[in-house]
Design a protein around this motif. Sequence first.
Motif, mmCIF file in Angstrom:
data_model
loop_
_atom_site.group_PDB
_atom_site.id
_atom_site.type_symbol
_atom_site.label_atom_id
_atom_site.label_comp_id
_atom_site.label_asym_id
_atom_site.label_seq_id
_atom_site.Cartn_x
_atom_site.Cartn_y
_atom_site.Cartn_z
ATOM 1 N N LEU A 105 0.855 -1.185 0.000
ATOM 2 C CA LEU A 105 0.000 0.000 0.000
ATOM 3 C C LEU A 105 0.894 1.239 0.000
ATOM 4 O O LEU A 105 2.032 1.204 0.501
ATOM 5 C CB LEU A 105 -0.909 0.032 1.232
ATOM 6 C CG LEU A 105 -1.802 -1.190 1.461
ATOM 7 C CD1 LEU A 105 -1.136 -2.151 2.441
ATOM 8 C CD2 LEU A 105 -3.167 -0.775 1.972
ATOM 9 N N TYR A 137 1.090 5.666 0.657
ATOM 10 C CA TYR A 137 0.516 6.908 1.160
ATOM 11 C C TYR A 137 0.826 7.967 0.109
ATOM 12 O O TYR A 137 2.001 8.306 -0.102
ATOM 13 C CB TYR A 137 1.139 7.307 2.486
ATOM 14 C CG TYR A 137 0.819 6.392 3.648
ATOM 15 C CD1 TYR A 137 -0.018 6.821 4.672
ATOM 16 C CD2 TYR A 137 1.368 5.114 3.727
ATOM 17 C CE1 TYR A 137 -0.305 5.990 5.759
ATOM 18 C CE2 TYR A 137 1.091 4.275 4.798
ATOM 19 C CZ TYR A 137 0.253 4.725 5.817
ATOM 20 O OH TYR A 137 -0.025 3.898 6.881
ATOM 21 N N THR A 164 -4.439 5.471 2.524
ATOM 22 C CA THR A 164 -3.586 4.490 1.860
ATOM 23 C C THR A 164 -4.313 3.913 0.652
ATOM 24 O O THR A 164 -5.541 3.816 0.636
ATOM 25 C CB THR A 164 -3.204 3.333 2.801
ATOM 26 O OG1 THR A 164 -4.390 2.665 3.235
ATOM 27 C CG2 THR A 164 -2.413 3.824 3.993
ATOM 28 N N GLU A 213 3.690 0.762 2.756
ATOM 29 C CA GLU A 213 3.429 -0.221 3.806
ATOM 30 C C GLU A 213 3.296 -1.592 3.151
ATOM 31 O O GLU A 213 2.581 -1.737 2.146
ATOM 32 C CB GLU A 213 2.146 0.149 4.544
ATOM 33 C CG GLU A 213 1.871 -0.678 5.781
ATOM 34 C CD GLU A 213 0.730 -0.081 6.592
ATOM 35 O OE1 GLU A 213 0.922 1.005 7.204
ATOM 36 O OE2 GLU A 213 -0.363 -0.674 6.587
#
Length: 411
Positions: free
Chosen positions: A355, A357, A366, A392
């Motif tokens: 993911l 940002y 996200t 992530e």
Amino acid sequence: MDRDTPTPRQLAFMDWELGAFFHFGIRTFYEGHRDWDGRPMPAEGFWPEQLDCGQWMRAIKAAGMTYAILTCKHHDGFANWPTRFSDYSVASSPWQNGEGDVVRAFTDACRAYGIKCGLYYSPADAAMKAGSRSAREHDDFFIGQITELLTGYGKIDYLWFDGCGSEGHVYDTARIVQVMRNLQPDLLIFGMWDHDVRWIGNEEGFAPPDFRYTVTYPAGDSHFPHLAGPVTRFLPAECDFRLRERNWFYSDCDEHTIKSVPELMGIYDGSVGRGCNFLMNIAPDRRGRLPEADRLRLAEFGQNLRRRFAAPLGCDWSETEQTVRLTLQVPSLVKTLVLEEDLAEGQAVTDFEVLFYPGHVNGDLTVSVCRERSIGHKRIIELPNLYARKLEIRLTVSQPKPRYLKRVSVF
């Protein structure tokens, strides 16, 4: 004994990543011959008057390769060294008045240029297929030649067996394995028996996207017939392919089929980028040198590979509770993500999700951009040009470990 974790030698092998396969021998000098075609190839035709294994090594080092494998004896039975067990060898050729030794030139060049040294050997050959030896005589012949190779040329890093043609012959596997392991205890073995490395299953250079290292062989399987019961092993895989479209040995007729740099980069992503080793066949020509077109393509490939991974983006990353959080020092356009799993205690990641940002947005928004099933030694993920401030990676695992990843890089 079952083993689902890698040995130190297997961990080192995976770090080698890029290898060169040199198909060179009597067939180099006989255009148009194919495996097991039965056509004669007299030793008198072997004449590599400009043999330069140093040139081979310089060319593969320019491509970023760290190990090399030479065909010592292919299916035709011709030995690239002066074996005592056959008259069909370099000793029967006019090259260097019958005193030449290609294996010696190759192993010396590997060491001179810091390249890991691998030897290919085909247990089956034309004489075996013709019934010229009994089963016992053939195993004695095989062990005799392997003993020469493992005692006459110093430390050999890798022994590569080709199973083609061995169908129907029952080898004395326990004796063969014992001889090899006793002569060179640190030897890595590819294929056939008690192997440390396995074939990926195709000759196009690609591993499956969900590659798993652990394999269980049923009782009596031909890979471990000397052991009783089923056998589970952690086995890295190697993805072999040809630089030219069709021929493993040199041909005058296929220079136009040399793979392009973009195709080679795709094969790199499909092998190294899926946790396996990349093994490119390059065929030396009848001079005993790599053709100039092939050498130039290797150099171009190496330049592109270095350029692609030369400038990782500055970032900090941490791993807690099966989640890896990566923060870029400056919001940036992210094209490539490289993940490396810590495999010392075995492969544990079964799925993961990436993911990001968005770099233009503050807060906790996200966006999921990737879901895959395995990481392994190295996973290269091409992303859709994300302008990101954080990434992530959420892991799904099969077993608890102190850490799951050993390295994360973004480009």
